[in-house]
Design an enzyme around this catalytic site. Sequence first.
Site, PDB file in Angstrom:
ATOM      1  N   GLU A   1       2.145   1.431  -3.588  1.00 36.70           N
ATOM      2  CA  GLU A   1       1.147   2.151  -4.182  1.00 36.70           C
ATOM      3  C   GLU A   1       0.670   3.774  -3.997  1.00 36.70           C
ATOM      4  O   GLU A   1       0.575   4.249  -4.944  1.00 36.70           O
ATOM      5  CB  GLU A   1      -0.332   1.432  -3.739  1.00 36.70           C
ATOM      6  CG  GLU A   1      -1.505   1.485  -4.776  1.00 36.70           C
ATOM      7  CD  GLU A   1      -2.731   1.134  -4.214  1.00 36.70           C
ATOM      8  OE1 GLU A   1      -2.974   0.275  -3.294  1.00 36.70           O
ATOM      9  OE2 GLU A   1      -3.839   1.325  -4.959  1.00 36.70           O
TER      10      GLU A   1
ATOM     11  N   CYS B   1     -10.149  -1.798  14.907  1.00 37.71           N
ATOM     12  CA  CYS B   1     -10.254  -3.422  15.168  1.00 37.71           C
ATOM     13  C   CYS B   1     -10.724  -3.502  16.475  1.00 37.71           C
ATOM     14  O   CYS B   1     -11.279  -4.467  16.800  1.00 37.71           O
ATOM     15  CB  CYS B   1      -9.320  -3.941  14.370  1.00 37.71           C
ATOM     16  SG  CYS B   1      -9.133  -3.633  12.585  1.00 37.71           S
TER      17      CYS B   1
ATOM     18  N   GLU C   1     -16.380 -10.927   3.922  1.00 34.77           N
ATOM     19  CA  GLU C   1     -15.180 -10.523   3.183  1.00 34.77           C
ATOM     20  C   GLU C   1     -14.657 -11.860   2.474  1.00 34.77           C
ATOM     21  O   GLU C   1     -14.358 -12.030   1.329  1.00 34.77           O
ATOM     22  CB  GLU C   1     -14.122  -9.704   3.808  1.00 34.77           C
ATOM     23  CG  GLU C   1     -12.699  -9.263   2.791  1.00 34.77           C
ATOM     24  CD  GLU C   1     -11.634  -9.158   3.536  1.00 34.77           C
ATOM     25  OE1 GLU C   1     -11.500  -9.373   4.930  1.00 34.77           O
ATOM     26  OE2 GLU C   1     -11.136  -7.874   2.822  1.00 34.77           O
TER      27      GLU C   1
ATOM     28  N   CYS D   1      -8.226  -2.011   4.336  1.00 29.82           N
ATOM     29  CA  CYS D   1      -8.058  -3.174   5.256  1.00 29.82           C
ATOM     30  C   CYS D   1      -9.464  -3.581   5.913  1.00 29.82           C
ATOM     31  O   CYS D   1      -9.451  -4.568   6.551  1.00 29.82           O
ATOM     32  CB  CYS D   1      -6.810  -3.076   6.014  1.00 29.82           C
ATOM     33  SG  CYS D   1      -6.346  -1.542   6.214  1.00 29.82           S
TER      34      CYS D   1
ATOM     35  N   SER E   1      -7.343   1.934  -2.106  1.00 29.40           N
ATOM     36  CA  SER E   1      -6.156   1.057  -2.501  1.00 29.40           C
ATOM     37  C   SER E   1      -6.724  -0.250  -2.988  1.00 29.40           C
ATOM     38  O   SER E   1      -7.577  -0.841  -2.672  1.00 29.40           O
ATOM     39  CB  SER E   1      -5.356   1.096  -1.132  1.00 29.40           C
ATOM     40  OG  SER E   1      -4.616   0.058  -1.258  1.00 29.40           O
TER      41      SER E   1
ATOM     42  N   LYS F   1     -15.243  -9.469   8.058  1.00 31.88           N
ATOM     43  CA  LYS F   1     -14.429 -10.452   7.731  1.00 31.88           C
ATOM     44  C   LYS F   1     -14.948 -11.484   7.075  1.00 31.88           C
ATOM     45  O   LYS F   1     -14.403 -12.188   6.382  1.00 31.88           O
ATOM     46  CB  LYS F   1     -12.942 -10.548   8.685  1.00 31.88           C
ATOM     47  CG  LYS F   1     -12.350  -9.391   8.690  1.00 31.88           C
ATOM     48  CD  LYS F   1     -11.027  -9.460   8.283  1.00 31.88           C
ATOM     49  CE  LYS F   1     -10.243  -7.861   7.830  1.00 31.88           C
ATOM     50  NZ  LYS F   1     -10.059  -7.261   8.995  1.00 31.88           N
TER      51      LYS F   1
ATOM     52  N   GLU G   1     -14.909 -12.946  -5.306  1.00 30.40           N
ATOM     53  CA  GLU G   1     -13.224 -12.581  -6.095  1.00 30.40           C
ATOM     54  C   GLU G   1     -12.117 -13.183  -4.918  1.00 30.40           C
ATOM     55  O   GLU G   1     -10.828 -12.845  -5.529  1.00 30.40           O
ATOM     56  CB  GLU G   1     -12.969 -11.137  -6.247  1.00 30.40           C
ATOM     57  CG  GLU G   1     -13.195 -10.277  -4.996  1.00 30.40           C
ATOM     58  CD  GLU G   1     -14.665  -9.745  -4.955  1.00 30.40           C
ATOM     59  OE1 GLU G   1     -15.837 -10.428  -4.924  1.00 30.40           O
ATOM     60  OE2 GLU G   1     -14.822  -8.654  -4.283  1.00 30.40           O
TER      61      GLU G   1
ATOM     62  N   GLU H   1       0.932  -1.090   0.087  1.00 29.10           N
ATOM     63  CA  GLU H   1       0.236   0.137   0.070  1.00 29.10           C
ATOM     64  C   GLU H   1       0.821   1.325   0.234  1.00 29.10           C
ATOM     65  O   GLU H   1       0.640   2.173  -0.751  1.00 29.10           O
ATOM     66  CB  GLU H   1      -0.762   0.004   1.313  1.00 29.10           C
ATOM     67  CG  GLU H   1      -2.154   0.959   1.077  1.00 29.10           C
ATOM     68  CD  GLU H   1      -3.140   0.337   2.101  1.00 29.10           C
ATOM     69  OE1 GLU H   1      -3.960  -0.268   1.997  1.00 29.10           O
ATOM     70  OE2 GLU H   1      -2.974   1.134   3.191  1.00 29.10           O
TER      71      GLU H   1
END
Lengths: 596, 394
Positions: A286, A526, A372, A310, A330, A369, A377, A283
């Site tokens: 990036e 988190c 996720e 994230c 990102s 999560k 994908e 990241e």
Amino acid sequence: MANTINVSINGFPVELEKGKTILEAAGKLGITIPTLCYHKDLCVAGNCRVCVVEVVGQARLSASCATPCEEGMEILTNSLKVRNSRKHIIELLLAEHNADCTKCYRNGNCELQKLSSEYKIMTQEFIELAPLKKYSIDMFSPSIIKDDSKCIRCQRCVRTCAELQGVNALTVAHKGDKMRITTFFEKAMRDVVCTNCGQCVNHCPTGALVEKNYIEEVWEAIANPIKHVVVQTAPAVRIGLGEELGLPPGSRVTGQMVSALKRLGFDSVLDTDFTADLTIMEEGTELLTRLKKVLVDHDETVKLPMATSCSPGWIKYIEHMYPQYLDNLSTCKSPQQMFGALVKTYYAKARNIDPENIVSVSIMPCTAKKFEAYRPEMHDSGFRDVDYVLTTRELAILIKQAGLDFNKLEPAKFDRLMGDSTGAGVIFGATGGVMEAALRTAYELVTGREVPFKNLNIEPVRGMEGIRETSIKIENPLKEWAFLDGVELKCAVAHGLVNAKTVMDTVKSGTSNYHFIEFMACPGGCLGGGGQPIPTSPEIRKKRAEAIYAEDGALTIRKSHENPEVQKLYRDFLKHPLSEVSHHLLHTKYTKRERY
Amino acid sequence: MAIANQLKRVDFIFNNENDWEKVLSSSIKKKPQDLINELISSELKGRGGAGFPTGIKWKLAAEAKNDSKYIICNADEGEPGTFKDREILSKVPYKVLTAMAICGYITGAKEGFIYLRGEYKFLQTELQKAIDEFQYYCKEIKFDFSITIFMGSGAYICGEETALMESMEGKRGEPRNKPPFPTQNGYLDKPTVINNVETLVHTFTIFKYGAKKFYDLGVQYSRGTKLFSVSGDTPKPGIYELELGMSLQDFVYEFGDGDTKAVQVGGASGFLVPRKKFKDAAIGFKGKLTGISLPTGGSMMLFNSSRSMYNVLDNYLEFFREESCGQCTPCRVGCQQLLLGIKAVKRGEKPASYLEKLLRLTETMQLTAKCGLGQSVANSFSSIVENFQEEMIY
Ligand SMILES: Cc1cc2nc3c(=O)[nH]c(=O)nc-3n(C[C@H](O)[C@H](O)[C@H](O)COP(=O)(O)O)c2cc1C
Ligand code: SF4
Ligand code: SF4
Ligand code: SF4
Ligand code: SF4
Ligand code: FES
């Protein structure tokens, strides 16, 4: 003094600031008044009425959570009138409730159960209404189960979703006996704007909203001799888990946690911190690449500010609410998903295990999560990258089921490969942590010097303020980054989606000029995730944050780019950040979603 | 409380001399403090629900410090069987508008709203015309006060003042915690005066004639007149303006069909008075003294001996079970329990002594419910169950 008033509670005088409620005044005297709809994170609703108290001279009882103290009030919190009324109210709640505690996920940590146990409600004298109602249960979401038969209609979830998250996925529908908590058009949770953040789960006093658990699936995988079961643990789990096992908030239990996971039978106990460090490498690169494309190449297809990616709750939120800004995200997967993709490729190869036989489990402070991992994908390894996601709470259940005496466990170390972590990876668990870790690495990459903050602690991005800003001026960069000389890198941090909305609106209106923004769906990041121990409160989250930063401070390596295993991963497998392999395994794309 | 000597019909409210312009222009030449004192000395109490002294309410709002304040006319009129506010708004709308404007003058509010019951949409066009003309006049005399109609959402609970404000703010119509009261934190959290349509018309009378004329009618604690919607077993249903303080005996003599067994005073949230108590019951505020309460919306429903009081109660409870907003436990679950409870006793599934348990439950509801709806279910429940226990069981 003009700013204080005096009241008496059960005959004892107490002096307190003006504007405090009766509930707060009682707390000051060490008297607990039972509450259900009240929650420290939320505005006062005053709808359950279990907190009623008697104010001498007033005909009716007052809801202590909603009533400010007035000079000279004589308050009785436990008079016969109060007790009888309170008991009635608990009985009424139970009459509407499917009070089958032994079959309830919140059995043992439920505010309604605790209250009825305290008041020794042994019989139901009123008519049982629950069997007469057609309560429904929504199990379609991969993250959350909503069971209306356990709902006491306190609206904590509705207020959570609106006030903390600004999502408004949950709402109150109908009135009278039909009043209930539902979603827009009464669709299933999976089909609405719900981000799966789980904050409503964390704030629900009962078993009406719980995570979808995968406990049995994981036990089965562990029991299967063919399967190699790998577990990764997110940074915030190690500072939260203790609470579920009887320790005070802020207990650091990394070593015992690893030890427990080994005893549970996982074949390899690894650390998501490792891919947190990897995320920083990808990241950070990036971000620098984007800066170059914008500042030097004037490439208009490249978007700034770049937003972190994230937090899967945040991802689903932006997909629904700001789909025109998906290019600002990102492309990095979350550390959990990077880990999953590597486990069934790099790790499998290195350990010479058929990826087909690997079961990849992750322990997360998060319910989003779960969703996720289930996204179509997330199969870049050729398999489902992460098979099962358990919350911190579910891990505690595993530990209890296995009969482990957690406090007596000898601390153990993470296994290799992919078990090394740095302080930078650890602080991913707190709001501002990704930003701090990224700055520690990016600044050094660009200038060859450490970030200009004492002990590497970037204080401006720490803390619990909903939105925080900082900027770092880049001076004397290394030759290849010369174009950044004099650039003031503007950064912002937002946690809790309601704050994310505020920041996104400034991006939308062009009133901010950030380069880089960290977004976390949950309050506190988190550490306050929807999968963390219940209860939560500002004080508890503060203690957890202190534990995270203590964990960081205690590590010798505190910068992601110095993680030896990450360096090895680049040498042996990925080559360099944003390489072709990285792109394939560690980066992803996003989906536009409807709002309704 | 004293009981007035005889039933007196009065004609203050619908009497229309079309002099609202004069009343408005002369009132706003007086000092706000003087107007408030006039209102306080009239001892007018709100005609929409709780009977709060109107003068004091306006005074509190006038004293509240804020740049914006609001006046709301509560025309939600949801109580079944009442339509007095509808009559007022269609016959003498200018009185209501004038009273709102004077209230604005006194309190410093520049904006007023009429919260009009959804079912009264047919009044909207005419009312808007009246408002337009009224505003035209205000402009002429350079008096700055605007009035807007807000169409209600249809739920009974939205007549409760704070639920009404929530609904105006685009939220679900759920009553708020009190305190804070609307005079401090009302619509959009600003100081707000909310009054019933009829209350406002009475203030018009007071500003026009002075407080004395109003005060001289009625009895102690219950001054002036009130509109009553008379329905049920009566040969002459309709709306009547009566002096407060009359005895129920006189009322039944005037309106009964000769066989009146009981009268429900104040609609579903009021009290049922059985024949043997007619003599001692006076209709007015501060009713506890004589066992009768305020007339809330002014509904008076007469029942003759052919009526089953069990059915009456059953109807009321069904109404409350559905119309409770559902947010608070004692009201939401309590109403369901009361309804199912009397059914169970009637069917013999629960012993007669279960009624005692239900009576205790209504006490809890009265003590702990968040708003007037849940708090007042006890009124009809206990007055019917205690006076007609046998009808409940057999
Ligand atoms: C359930 C409920 C419904 C109510 N409905 C009305 C109504 O339809 N119209 C009204 O004027 N007041 C209604 N009220 C009373 C209002 O809350 C408020 O007291 C009144 O508008 C104040 O005006 P007043 O002081 O002029 O009476 C209701 C109260 C409750 C608890
Ligand atoms: S929600 Fe609480 S009280 Fe209800 S069944 Fe579950 S544990 Fe028991
Ligand atoms: S999971 Fe989050 S977004 Fe979904 S309903 Fe709960 S609080 Fe709202
Ligand atoms: S789902 Fe939970 S938080 Fe929401 S209203 Fe029901 S009991 Fe309260
Ligand atoms: S008493 Fe009834 S109507 Fe009033 S707030 Fe409670 S549930 Fe709603
Ligand atoms: S905790 Fe006070 S009313 Fe629910």
